[in-house]
Each structure stands twice: as C-alpha cells, then as structure tokens.
Scaffold this active site. Structure first.
Site, mmCIF file in Angstrom:
data_model
loop_
_atom_site.group_PDB
_atom_site.id
_atom_site.type_symbol
_atom_site.label_atom_id
_atom_site.label_comp_id
_atom_site.label_asym_id
_atom_site.label_seq_id
_atom_site.Cartn_x
_atom_site.Cartn_y
_atom_site.Cartn_z
ATOM 1 N N SER A 167 0.828 -1.259 -0.083
ATOM 2 C CA SER A 167 0.076 -0.008 -0.038
ATOM 3 C C SER A 167 0.795 1.280 0.050
ATOM 4 O O SER A 167 1.954 1.535 0.655
ATOM 5 C CB SER A 167 -0.895 0.064 1.312
ATOM 6 O OG SER A 167 -1.728 1.293 1.262
ATOM 7 N N CYS A 183 -8.444 0.003 11.113
ATOM 8 C CA CYS A 183 -9.849 -0.494 10.521
ATOM 9 C C CYS A 183 -10.721 -0.915 11.604
ATOM 10 O O CYS A 183 -11.929 -1.388 11.461
ATOM 11 C CB CYS A 183 -9.481 -1.811 9.592
ATOM 12 S SG CYS A 183 -8.364 -1.063 8.440
ATOM 13 N N THR A 221 -10.327 1.271 -15.705
ATOM 14 C CA THR A 221 -9.082 2.172 -15.987
ATOM 15 C C THR A 221 -8.159 2.636 -15.025
ATOM 16 O O THR A 221 -8.676 2.714 -13.990
ATOM 17 C CB THR A 221 -9.964 3.879 -16.343
ATOM 18 O OG1 THR A 221 -10.917 3.156 -17.546
ATOM 19 C CG2 THR A 221 -8.936 4.636 -16.941
ATOM 20 N N HIS A 224 0.023 4.495 0.942
ATOM 21 C CA HIS A 224 -0.201 5.470 1.855
ATOM 22 C C HIS A 224 0.686 5.208 3.298
ATOM 23 O O HIS A 224 0.557 5.921 4.204
ATOM 24 C CB HIS A 224 -1.375 5.656 2.107
ATOM 25 C CG HIS A 224 -2.437 4.848 2.907
ATOM 26 N ND1 HIS A 224 -2.462 4.909 4.266
ATOM 27 C CD2 HIS A 224 -3.019 3.581 2.588
ATOM 28 C CE1 HIS A 224 -3.280 3.778 4.623
ATOM 29 N NE2 HIS A 224 -3.783 3.083 3.426
HETATM 30 C C1 LIG Z 1 -1.149 -5.227 7.313
HETATM 31 C C2 LIG Z 1 -1.996 -4.284 6.519
HETATM 32 N N1 LIG Z 1 -2.706 -4.969 5.579
HETATM 33 C C3 LIG Z 1 -3.494 -4.151 4.784
HETATM 34 C C4 LIG Z 1 -4.071 -3.020 5.186
HETATM 35 C C5 LIG Z 1 -4.815 -2.367 4.009
HETATM 36 O O1 LIG Z 1 -4.219 -1.193 3.457
HETATM 37 P P1 LIG Z 1 -5.166 -0.390 2.512
HETATM 38 O O2 LIG Z 1 -5.331 0.720 3.497
HETATM 39 O O3 LIG Z 1 -4.036 0.187 1.356
HETATM 40 O O4 LIG Z 1 -6.392 -0.921 2.080
HETATM 41 C C6 LIG Z 1 -2.964 -2.562 6.046
HETATM 42 C C7 LIG Z 1 -3.619 -1.002 6.433
HETATM 43 O O5 LIG Z 1 -4.226 -0.833 7.659
HETATM 44 C C8 LIG Z 1 -2.390 -3.211 6.978
HETATM 45 O O6 LIG Z 1 -1.685 -2.540 7.951
#
Ligand SMILES: Cc1ncc(COP(=O)(O)O)c(C=O)c1O
Length: 384
Positions: free
Chosen positions: A204, A328, A242, A206
């Site tokens: 990812s 999350c 796209t 970010h």
């Molecule tokens: C270990 C892990 N996997 C997956 C993700 C998900 O990433 P994204 O925010 O790009 O969907 C995160 C983000 O919190 C993460 O820490």
C-alpha cells in the site's frame, strides 16, 4: 470539535503516513498534464502509458519480478481480497482448504471468512507465539494435500511482530498445489523479504508516504487467479477498470524515496524504539505487547487498568496521536484479536496503546509522549 494543537505529535504511522511534498507536487502535475487514458491508442494515451510502463518497470526491478506481474490496485485491501478470492476460485478443482493466521489484517480475515461462510471453503487459522509470530510447527501440521492457499502477513500492523517469510515459503512450497500470498504492507521499505518463491504479495502506498487509495499487487504469471474486478484488457486481464494514472506513475518515486529513507534512518528509528523499551519494560503496571525481536517501527503495550480509550483520549488532549488496535477496527469495542491470539486476557487486550514511528519522529517527541503516558497512568491508577 477537538482542540487544535500548535505542535501536535503524530505517532500513528502504521495507520497512515503524511504524503511527501514532492509526491504532492508530482500528483498535481500528472493530474493536470497527463489526464488521458493509458489504454488509448492516440498520442496522449501513449504518453501516459509510457510513464505507467516506466513506473511498472522500476517496481518490477525492485521486486525482482516481471513487469506484467505488477498490478496497480486501489489499496492493499483490494490486493488482499483479489488475491485470496481469485486464487481460491481459480484453484478450487485442486482442493478446498485455505490457511491464514489468527492475527491478520481485517482485509485478509474478511476475505477468508467470506470464502468459508459463503463459498464453502474450509479455513484453518494458524496460531501465533507470545510475540505474535506465526507458529511454524503448527503451520507445518495444518498443510494438507488439498491446501490450495496460505495467506499470511509479513509484519503485524498492531504489534510489529515479524514472520520468518523464508521459512514459511519453504514450508508451504513443499506442497506443489499450495499458493502463497503475503500481505507485505507493514514490511515495505522497512523489512524487505525475498519474493522469489512467493506467488502473490500486497502493498500500500499510503504507508510509505504516498497517496491514499493506491495499492500494488504482485501476482506471479504462473499463478491461476480469477479477476475480482472484471473489465477489458487492462493490466493483463488481472484487474479490470481504467488504471489510475496518477497513482500508478507515482508508485516508483514513492518506493524509491521510502527505500532511501529507510536506509538512512533505520538506526534512528531503532534508537527511539529502544528508548520506549528501556522506559516501559520494567515499569510496574505495564505489560509489553511488542517484542524487541519485532519491527522497531511499531511499539505496543498495555497500561493495566487504564483502558485504551482513556489513554488515547488523554494523549489526544495533549496533542499526541496514537492508536489502540488496527485503525480498521478502531470503532470496535471488542478486545484486539491479535492480542487475544497472543495469549493476552481481556483486561490486557482492552488497555493496549500502539505507538508507531517514522524517520520523521524526533527524540523530543518520544520523550514528551513517555512523560505524558506516565502522568496519565499515575493519575488514573491513583484514582482506582
Ligand atoms: C497489514 C495491513 N494489511 C492491509 C492493510 C490495508 O491497506 P489499505 O489501507 O491500502 O487498503 C493495512 C492497512 O491498515 C495493513 O496494515
């Protein structure tokens, strides 16, 4: 509305990182000057396509994979879902069994749970040791002839435990029908691992000072996988829709700069992490949830009898941003599934704080945070 602080201290880098000024400037420029569809055959489209190809080639070289094995996605959650469900569906004729662990990110947990509940796959959840690393002995025992997929993370996002990816690969690859997917999000540009024998990996942008909504999915050419998003011929038919030109073009520079910073500042982050360990490891009323064997970028502890929310609110009031469990799951009142899997009781799991560091973090910020945590601890524990 919360109070705005003059000098806020941000220690939630595992959740997300600030975008680099150079990346913001490039994003602006690409958005204005390279808006065409990279799949269009006209001059504008080809100009954009050339830049996307250049970025893809850089990434392929860094990860030692083929350019057509680099897929741009909307984030690691999409990469994880696409990999897990796509590989499971495409290989169902070989078996019905999947293995993941008890400490995965919700995007991996959710995909596996859906395969189990809705699509009739059998899923086993391998346990972890008291530091949060996958129990390799148990993993060996769980793999069966009909195991088609093992999905595990490289570095845990809540406690920073590091899995031995090399050992996991050699265990999994003993079975020719088993594909291996690694969630490499918290490892990227911090704790590199060898991708050679891994079939699928998610990253990812970010988390490494890039833009949000931008993910990578490395899917090896030999891996049968049904596309989660159907569309045209984009991205070798692996991910329809796209392509986000801006996100794709920015990936190369985002990774290059993150790798440079990691090289330059790893020891600095290690020193700050050491300071946290030295301060808290023998402090009465505190239990460490992270281990010195794990990543220095993520430190997690429980201040017993001080609920996560109380500690976070207390720190927040002083302008210090930390978190408890994964962002999350931050709205959840349930104890962290990661800490419970590591053997913590509910009381410990409900009083955790995660401090996550960056090359941008200063010693003064950590000292101020330590001082504030001690004050809150003293105040709340005294009130009991
Ligand atoms: C270990 C892990 N996997 C997956 C993700 C998900 O990433 P994204 O925010 O790009 O969907 C995160 C983000 O919190 C993460 O820490």
């Amino acid at each position: 509305m919360q109070k705005v602080h003059d000098k806020p201290i941000y220690l939630d880098y595992a959740s997300t990182t600030p975008i680099r000024p150079e990346i913001i400037a490039d994003a602006h420029k690409i958005q204005q000057e390279f808006f065409e569809n990279a799949d269009s055959l006209h001059y504008g489209g080809q100009r954009v396509s050339d830049l996307v190809t250049k970025s893809r080639q850089y990434l392929a070289k860094q990860f030692n994979v083929l350019p057509q094995e680099v897929i741009f996605t909307s984030g690691a959650s999409e990469s994880n879902s696409a990999a897990i469900k796509g590989i499971a569906f495409a290989n169902k004729h070989l078996g019905n069994h999947i293995i993941t662990s008890k400490v995965e990110h919700s995007s991996v947990m959710g995909a596996c749970k859906q395969l189990e509940d809705v699509f009739g796959f059998e899923v086993d959840y391998v346990g972890v040791d008291e530091t949060g690393s996958v129990d390799l002995h148990q993993l060996k025992q769980l793999i069966r002839k009909d195991t088609i997929l093992v999905a595990l993370l490289a570095v845990n996002n809540e406690v920073g435990s590091i899995n031995d990816i090399q050992e996991i690969t050699s265990i999994v690859k003993k079975n020719p029908n088993t594909y291996l997917h690694i969630d490499g999000v918290q490892a990227l540009a911090r704790h590199d691992f060898e991708l050679k024998q891994i079939d699928s990996v998610s990253f990812s942008a970010h988390k490494i000072y890039g833009v949000k909504g931008s993910g990578l999915w490395i899917l090896k050419a030999h891996t049968p996988c049904l596309p989660l998003i159907n569309g045209g011929q984009q991205q070798y038919g692996k991910r329809g829709g796209t392509t986000d030109n801006v996100a794709a073009i920015l990936w190369a520079k985002t990774l290059r700069l993150a790798l440079e910073d990691s090289k330059t500042y790893y020891n600095h982050v290690q020193e700050l992490s050491n300071l946290l360990y030295e301060t808290f490891e023998n402090e009465p009323g505190i239990v460490l949830n992270s281990s010195r064997l794990g990543s220095p970028y993520i430190f997690n502890m429980s201040v017993l009898n001080v609920g996560s929310e109380i500690m976070m609110n207390g720190l927040n009031a002083k302008g210090i941003a930390v978190s408890a469990q994964s962002t999350c799951n931050s709205q959840s009142l349930k104890p962290s599934h990661v800490l419970m899997a590591m053997g913590a009781n509910e009381k410990r799991a409900l009083s955790s704080v995660r401090i996550s560091l960056s090359h941008l973090t200063t010693r003064a910020e950590i000292e101020k945070t330590i001082e504030t945590i001690m004050e809150i601890k003293k105040y709340v524990q005294h009130e009991l």
